[in-house]
Design an enzyme around this catalytic site. Structure first.
Site, PDB file in Angstrom:
ATOM      1  N   ASN A 138      28.909  -1.709  15.794  1.00  0.00           N
ATOM      2  CA  ASN A 138      28.746  -2.680  14.479  1.00  0.00           C
ATOM      3  C   ASN A 138      30.038  -3.068  14.135  1.00  0.00           C
ATOM      4  O   ASN A 138      30.020  -4.157  13.316  1.00  0.00           O
ATOM      5  CB  ASN A 138      28.492  -1.968  13.301  1.00  0.00           C
ATOM      6  N   GLN A 187      20.618 -14.556   2.594  1.00  0.00           N
ATOM      7  CA  GLN A 187      21.656 -14.414   2.257  1.00  0.00           C
ATOM      8  C   GLN A 187      22.980 -15.802   2.554  1.00  0.00           C
ATOM      9  O   GLN A 187      23.580 -15.359   2.053  1.00  0.00           O
ATOM     10  CB  GLN A 187      21.392 -12.740   2.371  1.00  0.00           C
ATOM     11  N   ARG A 196      14.593  -8.782   8.949  1.00  0.00           N
ATOM     12  CA  ARG A 196      15.604  -8.493   8.867  1.00  0.00           C
ATOM     13  C   ARG A 196      15.976 -10.545   8.572  1.00  0.00           C
ATOM     14  O   ARG A 196      16.896 -11.155   8.706  1.00  0.00           O
ATOM     15  CB  ARG A 196      16.302  -8.823   9.863  1.00  0.00           C
ATOM     16  N   PRO A 197      16.118 -10.472   7.256  1.00  0.00           N
ATOM     17  CA  PRO A 197      15.850 -12.106   6.824  1.00  0.00           C
ATOM     18  C   PRO A 197      17.807 -12.616   6.808  1.00  0.00           C
ATOM     19  O   PRO A 197      18.261 -11.634   6.396  1.00  0.00           O
ATOM     20  CB  PRO A 197      15.407 -12.289   5.459  1.00  0.00           C
ATOM     21  N   ARG A 219      22.257  -0.653  24.631  1.00  0.00           N
ATOM     22  CA  ARG A 219      23.132  -1.876  24.242  1.00  0.00           C
ATOM     23  C   ARG A 219      23.975  -1.271  23.142  1.00  0.00           C
ATOM     24  O   ARG A 219      24.480  -2.301  22.582  1.00  0.00           O
ATOM     25  CB  ARG A 219      21.808  -2.251  23.098  1.00  0.00           C
ATOM     26  N   CYS A 233      16.918  -5.341  17.458  1.00  0.00           N
ATOM     27  CA  CYS A 233      15.678  -4.851  18.246  1.00  0.00           C
ATOM     28  C   CYS A 233      14.695  -4.663  17.054  1.00  0.00           C
ATOM     29  O   CYS A 233      14.996  -5.206  15.326  1.00  0.00           O
ATOM     30  CB  CYS A 233      16.375  -2.959  17.553  1.00  0.00           C
TER      31      CYS A 233
END
Length: 438
Positions: free
Chosen positions: A33, A135, A131-132, A406, A126
């Protein structure tokens, strides 16, 4: 100098002979991440970037190939990824690659910062729920960009990016990182309030600062950025992956094992460590390592996922698998992603007793799992099903391991180093051979 090798696919599987107590030491790789936005941020300079402690996982290779498609070059040497971004001229991302990986969205902020323009298709990744990116777009617009969505593509441009005061309507790691990148070379000062505080947000800020950015407050809910004119190349080491570490910690717990997890930052793992101790594990912390052992059946608990420093959503499937073998009834509440319980039906095939109601899973612990053929629905759930297979009686086959590849470097190899009996296979013949040996 540029190369890309995508290993793993729908046909590849893990086959596991369970009831093996995991013991030994495992070294944790760099944080997935963190490294993905770092690769995106590398395009903000026109020099050479060296990213050390970089995991060789599929998502890293996809992100590096995106840099290559934009005109850059890259290569691996050991655990160092080197990127050459001087010749990047394009700000239009390749649709075939952005559709594969959620982290491609970070290229938008990076390219907007350098070229004052970016165009990208909807990012993939995934399917764990909504998951907008509203923002992200709100932040870009506050910095002076014009942002439109046409035919599923995000198009952002600005004649001049300027600093702004931005309040995030919700805590979003992705939006915090993306806006932080876009603001790094904007004219004037930017303040991001209600910012995400995750360790990889701090890592990205430190990486940008090593390239010459001026960012303060990362790790708190207020980040202040003073725009600079240019950024330069850098050499930077990625922090250890706290989710990979937590996965091995729960693998130790579920198999009643004894594992020393090396190359970690214990503070990043406090929420995970607290839950392991709560259910009855012995946990010993060192400067850069954590030892987890379990000698008896574990106990019940309740857990609710939260933004950092709360319990991470990426560790929810792993604790659920462990609690499914614990004594008593546990409740797991998912507050981040609504589709994160898709593994429940797969785990039930192995004998687990899980009832999902909305964003809550009620788990009645059972004495044992039995091996079965299951499918990985996403990255972290796939890793959790492998843990279930390690603890189960008999042989388990995990399909669709492309998701696991992944995000975990040499997952089966590291598990074998702890005594697991696990192989990566791609045909029925190899599965039959394994079953005969098991």
């Amino acid at each position: 100098m540029r190369y890309i090798v995508f290993s793993g696919g729908k046909m590849e599987r893990y086959i596991i002979a369970g009831k093996k107590r995991l013991e030994g030491k495992v070294k944790i790789s760099g944080a997935k991440n963190s490294v993905l936005p770092l690769i995106a941020a590398s395009v903000m300079n026109n020099g050479v970037t060296h990213i050390h402690n970089c995991p060789k996982i599929r998502d890293v290779l996809v992100m590096a190939e995106i840099v290559g498609r934009l005109g850059g070059k890259f290569f691996f040497s050991g655990d160092t990824l080197t990127l050459f971004t001087e010749n990047i001229r394009s700000w239009i991302l390749p649709e075939d690659l952005t559709g594969e990986i959620r982290a491609s969205v970070f290229m938008t902020g990076a390219l907007l910062s350098r070229f004052k323009a970016a165009e990208t298709a909807k990012p993939g990744g995934c399917n764990i729920g909504s998951r907008p990116i509203d923002q992200h777009l709100k932040g870009f617009r506050a910095l002076g960009a014009e942002v439109n969505i046409r035919h599923g593509a995000i198009m952002a441009s600005a004649s001049d990016l300027h600093g702004s005061h931005i309040f995030m309507d919700m805590v979003s790691v992705g939006a915090t990182i993306n806006v932080m990148m876009a603001a790094s070379m904007a004219r004037g000062n930017t303040t991001i309030e209600n910012a995400a505080k995750e360790p990889h947000v701090v890592d990205v800020a430190n990486f940008l600062n090593s390239m010459g950015a001026n960012i303060k407050g990362a790790g708190t809910d207020v980040i202040r950025i003073k725009g600079v004119d240019t950024l330069h190349g850098t050499s930077y080491a990625v922090v250890p992956d706290m989710i990979e570490a937590g996965t091995y910690m729960f693998a130790a717990a579920a198999t009643k094992g004894d594992v020393l997890v090396k190359n970690v930052i214990p503070k990043h793992l406090e929420a995970t460590t607290a839950k392991l101790e709560e259910i009855g594990c012995d946990v010993e912390e060192f400067d850069d390592a954590i030892r987890v052992s379990a000698s008896r059946r574990l106990g019940r608990t309740h857990v609710k996922t939260q933004p950092y420093p709360g319990y991470p959503t990426d560790m929810q499937p792993q604790i659920a698998v462990t609690l499914a073998l614990a004594n008593g009834t546990s409740i797991v509440t998912e507050s981040i992603f609504e589709n994160r319980f898709k593994y429940a039906d797969e785990l039930a095939r192995m004998g687990a007793c899980i009832k999902v109601e909305g964003n809550t899973a009620i788990i009645d612990g059972v004495e044992k799992f039995t091996g079965a053929e299951v499918s990985a629905p996403d990255l972290r759930a796939g890793a959790a099903l492998v843990i279930a297979g390690l603890a189960a009686e008999g042989v388990t086959v995990v399909d669709d391991i492309v998701y696991i590849l992944r995000g975990y470097e040499d997952f089966d190899g590291k598990l074998r180093g702890l005594g697991a009996e696990i192989e990566r296979v791609n045909n029925a013949k190899d599965i039959r051979k394994f079953r005969l040996r098991a």
